[in-house]
Scaffold this motif. Structure first.
Motif, PDB file in Angstrom:
ATOM      1  N   UNK A  39       0.806  -1.216   0.000  1.00 55.59           N
ATOM      2  CA  UNK A  39       0.000   0.000   0.000  1.00 55.59           C
ATOM      3  C   UNK A  39       0.833   1.257   0.000  1.00 55.59           C
ATOM      4  N   UNK A  40       2.056   1.150  -0.492  1.00 56.99           N
ATOM      5  CA  UNK A  40       2.950   2.305  -0.510  1.00 56.99           C
ATOM      6  C   UNK A  40       4.047   2.176   0.524  1.00 56.99           C
ATOM      7  N   UNK A  41       4.890   3.191   0.604  1.00 58.39           N
ATOM      8  CA  UNK A  41       6.006   3.173   1.543  1.00 58.39           C
ATOM      9  C   UNK A  41       5.514   3.272   2.985  1.00 58.39           C
ATOM     10  N   UNK A  42       6.392   2.923   3.927  1.00 59.73           N
ATOM     11  CA  UNK A  42       6.058   3.063   5.339  1.00 59.73           C
ATOM     12  C   UNK A  42       5.721   4.522   5.666  1.00 59.73           C
ATOM     13  N   UNK A  43       6.514   5.438   5.105  1.00 60.29           N
ATOM     14  CA  UNK A  43       6.325   6.860   5.412  1.00 60.29           C
ATOM     15  C   UNK A  43       4.989   7.397   4.911  1.00 60.29           C
ATOM     16  N   UNK A  44       4.448   6.776   3.862  1.00 58.35           N
ATOM     17  CA  UNK A  44       3.172   7.240   3.324  1.00 58.35           C
ATOM     18  C   UNK A  44       1.991   6.415   3.833  1.00 58.35           C
ATOM     19  N   UNK A  45       2.241   5.592   4.851  1.00 51.12           N
ATOM     20  CA  UNK A  45       1.141   4.853   5.468  1.00 51.12           C
ATOM     21  C   UNK A  45       1.006   3.409   5.055  1.00 51.12           C
ATOM     22  N   UNK A  46       1.960   2.886   4.274  1.00 44.51           N
ATOM     23  CA  UNK A  46       1.907   1.487   3.860  1.00 44.51           C
ATOM     24  C   UNK A  46       2.050   0.542   5.043  1.00 44.51           C
ATOM     25  N   UNK A  47       1.423  -0.620   4.953  1.00 44.29           N
ATOM     26  CA  UNK A  47       1.487  -1.624   6.029  1.00 44.29           C
ATOM     27  C   UNK A  47       2.799  -2.384   5.949  1.00 44.29           C
ATOM     28  N   UNK A  48       3.484  -2.494   7.065  1.00 42.68           N
ATOM     29  CA  UNK A  48       4.771  -3.197   7.100  1.00 42.68           C
ATOM     30  C   UNK A  48       4.576  -4.675   6.762  1.00 42.68           C
TER      31      UNK A  48
END
Length: 252
Positions: free
Chosen positions: A12-21
């Protein structure tokens, strides 16, 4: 020279942009092992039980030998728990016996069980008051730049204890680095892998492996470092995040 190879993956995108680890991995390697290891990390990110990553960050950084610290791995003691409630009871007792105050233990369990998404790093809590000492949120403090001194020797040491698996190896390396910092009194951790329910309490001189610390299929996990009151948090973060550490087996 060795190379720090680090992977972080999210969906769901990068960690910084809210993606799930989804997954992360750390190695310190000779140059000729970089390519194979990087491919293994990418495969791990694309085939994880938590899902398929659509964001993968791979970082490779050279580190001179004089910048590397070598430390012994913590001895391991395994505690069988009938269920995660019993496991958490044992964990709390280990922490209190190590000098962590009961209110700090309670705050750690409350914080970990209240997570709606996984931490990207660890929470730092005052070992007496339970006050959170890192900036807060889901980022926490990431422990980085660490690996085994001798993979074959370390693997043989773990095999003799029936514990040579990636979960134990990676957790023990991280816990050994964390507890080598003078500011750290103890660590509490369980995995974000839904199928892996074993967790641990690490204290100075011992890694308490607890066979059940969370419910099966629970995707939430995290770690808490209990810090001596009055510690220099900036110095601790610098060591945990940037100092290269190689861990050798307790028999060496």
């Amino acid at each position: 020279m060795l190379y720090s190879v680090r992977m972080r993956a999210a969906a769901g995108g990068s960690h910084e942009s809210g993606g799930a680890h989804i997954s992360g991995a750390e190695r310190l390697l000779e140059e000729d092992r970089i390519e194979k290891t990087a491919a293994e990390m990418i495969r791990r990110a694309l085939s994880h039980t938590k899902g398929k990553a659509d964001f993968i960050r791979l970082t490779i950084e050279g580190i001179d030998d004089h910048e590397i610290t070598r430390i012994p791995g913590l001895p391991i003691e395994t505690w069988e728990a009938a269920n995660y409630e019993e496991g958490r009871k044992h964990a709390g007792e280990f922490l209190v016996n190590a000098g962590v105050k009961a209110q700090a233990v309670d705050r750690a369990f409350t914080a970990l069980t209240a997570l709606h998404s996984n931490m990207r790093g660890a929470m730092l809590l005052d070992a007496v008051t339970g006050e959170r000492l890192d900036p807060g949120g889901n980022r926490g403090v990431r422990v980085s730049r660490m690996d085994l001194e001798n993979e074959a020797t370390f693997g043989a040491w773990l095999s003799r204890q029936g514990l040579d698996n990636s979960h134990t190896r990676e957790a023990l390396v991280l816990a050994s680095k964390v507890l080598s910092a003078p500011e750290t009194l103890a660590e509490l951790c369980w995995s974000d892998d839904p199928e892996y329910v074993t967790g641990y309490v690490a204290i100075k001189g011992l890694y308490h492996r607890i066979t059940k610390l969370k419910a099966l299929n629970d995707p939430r996990g995290g770690r808490v470092f209990f810090i001596h009151p009055g510690s220099d948090i900036d110095a601790l973060k610098l060591y945990l995040e940037t100092r290269a550490v190689l861990v050798f087996s307790g028999e060496d």
